[in-house]
Design an enzyme around this catalytic site. Structure first.
Site, PDB file in Angstrom:
ATOM      1  N   GLU A  99     -37.102  13.862  36.249  1.00 13.66           N
ATOM      2  CA  GLU A  99     -36.900  15.171  35.614  1.00 13.66           C
ATOM      3  C   GLU A  99     -37.840  16.177  36.278  1.00 13.66           C
ATOM      4  OE1 GLU A  99     -38.577  15.562  31.725  1.00 13.66           O
ATOM      5  OE2 GLU A  99     -37.304  17.235  31.139  1.00 13.66           O
ATOM      6  N   HIS A 140     -30.755  10.569  23.355  1.00 16.00           N
ATOM      7  CA  HIS A 140     -32.020  11.128  23.822  1.00 16.00           C
ATOM      8  C   HIS A 140     -32.344  12.436  23.095  1.00 16.00           C
ATOM      9  CE1 HIS A 140     -34.840  11.735  27.463  1.00 16.00           C
ATOM     10  NE2 HIS A 140     -35.056  12.763  26.656  1.00 16.00           N
ATOM     11  N   ASP A 174     -31.961  16.431  23.937  1.00 22.47           N
ATOM     12  CA  ASP A 174     -33.406  16.412  24.244  1.00 22.47           C
ATOM     13  C   ASP A 174     -34.278  17.050  23.161  1.00 22.47           C
ATOM     14  OD1 ASP A 174     -35.497  15.545  25.798  1.00 22.47           O
ATOM     15  OD2 ASP A 174     -35.240  16.992  27.406  1.00 22.47           O
ATOM     16  N   ASP A 175     -34.393  18.363  23.159  1.00 22.63           N
ATOM     17  CA  ASP A 175     -35.177  19.097  22.144  1.00 22.63           C
ATOM     18  C   ASP A 175     -34.346  20.332  21.795  1.00 22.63           C
ATOM     19  OD1 ASP A 175     -37.956  17.639  22.491  1.00 22.63           O
ATOM     20  OD2 ASP A 175     -37.290  18.165  24.526  1.00 22.63           O
ATOM     21  N   HIS A 235     -38.642   8.167  30.613  1.00 21.20           N
ATOM     22  CA  HIS A 235     -38.364   9.467  31.243  1.00 21.20           C
ATOM     23  C   HIS A 235     -38.760   9.387  32.712  1.00 21.20           C
ATOM     24  CE1 HIS A 235     -38.120  11.072  27.186  1.00 21.20           C
ATOM     25  NE2 HIS A 235     -37.933  12.300  27.613  1.00 21.20           N
ATOM     26  N   HIS A 290     -35.878  14.061  20.907  1.00 22.50           N
ATOM     27  CA  HIS A 290     -37.229  13.865  20.371  1.00 22.50           C
ATOM     28  C   HIS A 290     -37.251  14.441  18.962  1.00 22.50           C
ATOM     29  CE1 HIS A 290     -38.848  13.003  24.466  1.00 22.50           C
ATOM     30  NE2 HIS A 290     -37.755  13.682  24.786  1.00 22.50           N
TER      31      HIS A 290
HETATM   32  N1  HPA Z   1     -39.563  15.573  28.989  1.00 22.74           N
HETATM   33  C1  HPA Z   1     -40.707  14.913  28.831  1.00 22.74           C
HETATM   34  N2  HPA Z   1     -41.327  14.827  27.668  1.00 22.74           N
HETATM   35  C2  HPA Z   1     -40.782  15.413  26.604  1.00 22.74           C
HETATM   36  C3  HPA Z   1     -39.602  16.108  26.712  1.00 22.74           C
HETATM   37  C4  HPA Z   1     -38.957  16.184  27.966  1.00 22.74           C
HETATM   38  O1  HPA Z   1     -37.880  16.793  28.142  1.00 22.74           O
HETATM   39  N3  HPA Z   1     -39.320  16.564  25.472  1.00 22.74           N
HETATM   40  C5  HPA Z   1     -40.311  16.163  24.656  1.00 22.74           C
HETATM   41  N4  HPA Z   1     -41.198  15.459  25.332  1.00 22.74           N
HETATM   42 ZN    ZN Z   2     -36.809  13.893  26.613  1.00 26.13          ZN
END
Ligand code: HPA
Ligand code: ZN
Length: 320
Positions: free
Chosen positions: A189, A8, A267-268, A186, A10
């Site tokens: 969260e 996971h 994630d990022d 997703h 992006h």
């Molecule tokens: N959540 C939802 N969308 C996203 C995320 C995330 O953590 N990172 C990039 N797009």
């Molecule tokens: Zn994500």
């Protein structure tokens, strides 16, 4: 050595501030609104998405995306990762002026270069953006169905979970499933257990991105465990975005103890000041996991990876 795998991340969110600044220089753009020193500037999910969108506008052709994928994957390989699955977004490509074909072919070239240099295997998961609504996500699904690529093996949905209901996206996911793509979404969260339940009921994913707020509903945790749904857990992201107040309060250990198949991802990473190696260290420090438990997590990731049987067997054989 703990061998790692990521499910996971992006790709636009993997661009470091330094790389984005170099791109800004290349195109004569000003990124002072979103980068200060060596950090991105944002304060909540909405401003995070804004900074992320602006940074992505600086990747404007095939070569830019080849460089981004190569840089991310080579860095991941240096953290002892053997596999990565990353999210791509044709919406972001189009907004930056690329065709989906150029975007995908640039990324695939970066994947090829990183594999040649380090041996790291990787796949792409196409995504739609939830805040673009059902039509937007259907557009993303159609775009990928029309541009099939052997390295795109999944479809998912990112973006603002607080908007729309899972059922609204059933059609988009049907298009992706019919195109032969494996499904992740997703959920759990920014929104709670009901969002995870809705995603399971209406979109039938093999995996859930995050899913951690399932902990709010014990019956749902049981369902995840008994159905073998894999959670792509990103602890550093969760703490940065305030989903939980602290690592001590993070539900990873409880989910794992309940028999849910949990994995670790970043994630990022530069937005959340993390890396895959950092996530594994977090699990060691806060979730009581030793080398063996961490390797089991990597095994779960490879078992849940959207790859063909032969690739999966080859990756599993690298775990020792
Ligand atoms: N959540 C939802 N969308 C996203 C995320 C995330 O953590 N990172 C990039 N797009
Ligand atoms: Zn994500």
């Amino acid at each position: 050595m703990v061998v790692k795998a990521e499910l996971h991340c992006h790709i636009e969110g993997a661009a470091s501030p330094a790389l984005v600044e170099a791109q800004a220089e290349k195109y004569g753009a000003d990124v002072s609104a979103i980068i200060e020193g060596d950090s991105y500037v944002w304060s909540d999910f909405t401003s995070f998405l804004h900074a992320y969108d602006l940074a992505s506008r600086l990747f404007r052709d095939e070569d830019d995306y080849a460089l981004l994928a190569e840089t991310y994957l080579a860095d991941l390989a240096s953290q002892d990762a053997i596999y990565s699955e990353f999210f791509i977004s044709t919406d972001h490509a189009i907004a930056a002026g690329l065709t989906p074909e150029a975007y995908i072919s640039g990324l695939a070239e970066g994947m090829r270069r990183a594999r040649e240099a380090t041996g790291i295997e990787s796949r792409m998961i196409a995504t739609g953006l939830r805040h673009e609504g059902p039509e937007g996500v259907e557009r993303a699904a159609r775009s990928i169905a029309a541009n099939p690529h052997p390295l795109i093996t999944g479809f998912g949905m990112a973006g603002d979970e607080r908007m729309h209901r899972p059922a609204d996206f059933a059609k988009a996911f049907e298009i992706a499933r019919d195109a032969g793509l494996a499904i992740t979404v997703h959920a759990g969260e920014l929104s709670g257990a009901e969002s995870v339940r809705g995603a399971l009921d209406h979109l039938k994913p093999a995996r859930i991105g995050h899913g951690v707020r399932a902990i709010e509903d014990p019956a749902l945790v049981e369902r995840l465990a008994s159905d073998g749904v894999v959670l792509e857990v990103c602890p550093g992201s969760n703490i940065s975005l305030g989903v939980f107040p602290s690592y001590a309060a993070h539900p990873f250990p409880k989910l794992r103890d309940a028999g849910v198949r949990v994995t670790l991802s970043s994630d990022d990473p530069p937005f959340f000041h993390t890396s895959l190696a950092q996530e594994y260290e977090t699990a060691r420090t806060w979730f009581g996991m030793d080398d063996e438990a961490l390797m089991e997590t990597t095994r779960t990731s490879i078992e849940a990876a959207f790859v063909d049987a032969q690739t999966r067997a080859r990756l599993l054989s690298r775990l020792g």
